[in-house]
Scaffold this active site. Structure first.
Site, short mmCIF file in Angstrom:
data_model
loop_
_atom_site.label_atom_id
_atom_site.label_comp_id
_atom_site.label_asym_id
_atom_site.label_seq_id
_atom_site.Cartn_x
_atom_site.Cartn_y
_atom_site.Cartn_z
N ARG A 145 46.23 7.83 89.79
CA ARG A 145 45.75 6.55 89.27
C ARG A 145 46.50 5.43 89.85
O ARG A 145 45.88 4.50 89.99
CB ARG A 145 45.97 6.46 87.91
N CYS A 153 44.08 20.77 84.94
CA CYS A 153 43.05 20.10 84.30
C CYS A 153 43.11 20.35 82.90
O CYS A 153 42.82 21.54 82.46
CB CYS A 153 41.79 20.60 84.85
N PRO A 185 44.33 15.21 94.19
CA PRO A 185 42.78 15.46 94.06
C PRO A 185 42.35 14.65 92.66
O PRO A 185 43.08 14.83 91.42
CB PRO A 185 42.84 16.96 93.45
N MET A 186 41.41 14.19 92.72
CA MET A 186 41.04 13.39 91.27
C MET A 186 39.35 13.58 91.32
O MET A 186 38.70 13.01 92.07
CB MET A 186 41.02 11.87 91.52
#
Length: 341
Positions: free
Chosen positions: A247, A121, A35-36
């Site tokens: 990434r 996060c 999840p980004m």
């Protein structure tokens, strides 16, 4: 065109698959798309699945947002072309997690692969509300949140994503993961950095082994999985059952398969991705970042990236891609020729 039609017509030119299989519920040896926030929309997830990802996650979704408004549901709903989806929730109130888990489960049905709870996060605007990695300091509340999700969606798999700890030198991941397993989590994803490191320094994969030793559920490795080779090393050198790539997916949907794309395939993938943005109703300005990622390393990449920054429509982005393709062909046809932008 629908997203399925885009993949059917354009995926093969980019060495991607248009046949997207459901996850199947198995973690063992799987490569997952992380999840980004601001990245993993439906188009991005479809590209990852077409590239070989076993499962793709939504952007992190606020439980409060789902409770108070309809806008956040746009982050939850999969495109019809997606066989299934993992939805990541964040917040700090167990009652909102219970409600969100129930509503997401009812809304998605069998297409909900799993519910993931963000306890990793590091962004201050999240942690100052006691959400994300701030929960690493409150295992009792975190356990209540896991139990609330299980109560709200008893048929759904509930997983947790954590970091090594919140503050440098204060590793809590193994004992915290054990508490999450006891609360009902069926898998634990571990990012090998402390929250205060943000994304600086190197991820410590040793913590993955320490968590794997502490729990009996599958552990998912996260952090510095920037290539297919890195993913395979994480699987072979740690106690991880699966890996989560973040990434490493930038401009590289082939990271999951290990395919080494040609310049032509990278350009075709950018074009496919732009068309998927349009098909899924996403904001096309997202393609500006995509141009930088897909064209990275190509001669005059900065020039093409700058050209994309002024694009607004799909046609304009596709025109930039056509110019890149023409330059590539000129160089291939006449070695030594300068690229022109």
């Amino acid at each position: 065109m629908t997203a399925a039609e885009v993949l059917s017509e354009f995926a093969a030119d980019a060495a991607l698959s248009s046949d997207l299989s459901p996850w199947g519920g198995k973690f063992s040896g799987k490569l997952l798309m992380a999840p980004m926030a601001g990245v993993s929309d439906a188009a991005y997830r479809l590209m990852a699945r077409a590239g070989g990802a076993a499962l793709a996650y939504s952007e992190m979704v606020s439980c409060a947002g789902l409770h108070y408004g309809e806008k956040s549901w746009g982050l939850v709903d999969p495109d019809p072309a997606e066989p299934d989806i993992a939805v990541q929730l964040f917040g700090s109130k167990p009652e909102l997690f219970r409600e969100s888990a129930q509503r997401v489960s009812e809304r998605l049905g069998e297409r909900l692969a799993l519910l993931d709870i963000n306890m990793a996060c590091p962004v201050p605007k999240v942690t100052k509300k006691g959400e994300g990695s701030a929960l690493l300091e409150d295992p009792e509340l975190a356990a209540k949140i896991v139990r609330a999700c299980r109560e709200g969606a008893p048929d759904a798999r509930v997983t947790v994503k954590i970091r090594r700890g919140r503050y440098m030198g204060q590793e809590v991941a193994p004992e915290f993961a054990r508490a999450m397993e006891d609360a009902g989590a069926c898998a634990i994803a571990v990012h090998g950095r402390f929250a205060t490191q943000m994304y600086h320094g190197e991820a410590d994969w040793g913590v993955i082994d320490r968590v794997a030793d502490a729990v009996s559920v599958p552990v998912i490795a996260s952090g510095d999985i920037l290539s297919h080779d890195a993913a395979q090393r994480a699987l072979s050198q740690t106690g991880a059952s699966a890996v989560m790539v973040a990434r490493g997916t930038y401009g590289n949907p082939w990271v999951f398969s290990g395919h080494e794309p040609t310049a032509a395939e990278r350009i075709a993938a950018f074009e496919c991705h732009v068309r998927l943005l349009e098909a899924t109703g996403a904001h096309l300005k997202r393609a500006r970042s995509l141009a930088g990622w897909y064209f990275k390393g190509m001669p005059d990449a900065a020039c093409w990236r700058n050209a994309a920054m002024s694009c607004v429509t799909a046609e304009e982005f596709l025109a930039v891609a056509a110019s890149v393709r023409a330059s590539v062909q000129n160089v291939q046809n006449a070695p030594g020729t300068e690229w022109t932008c």
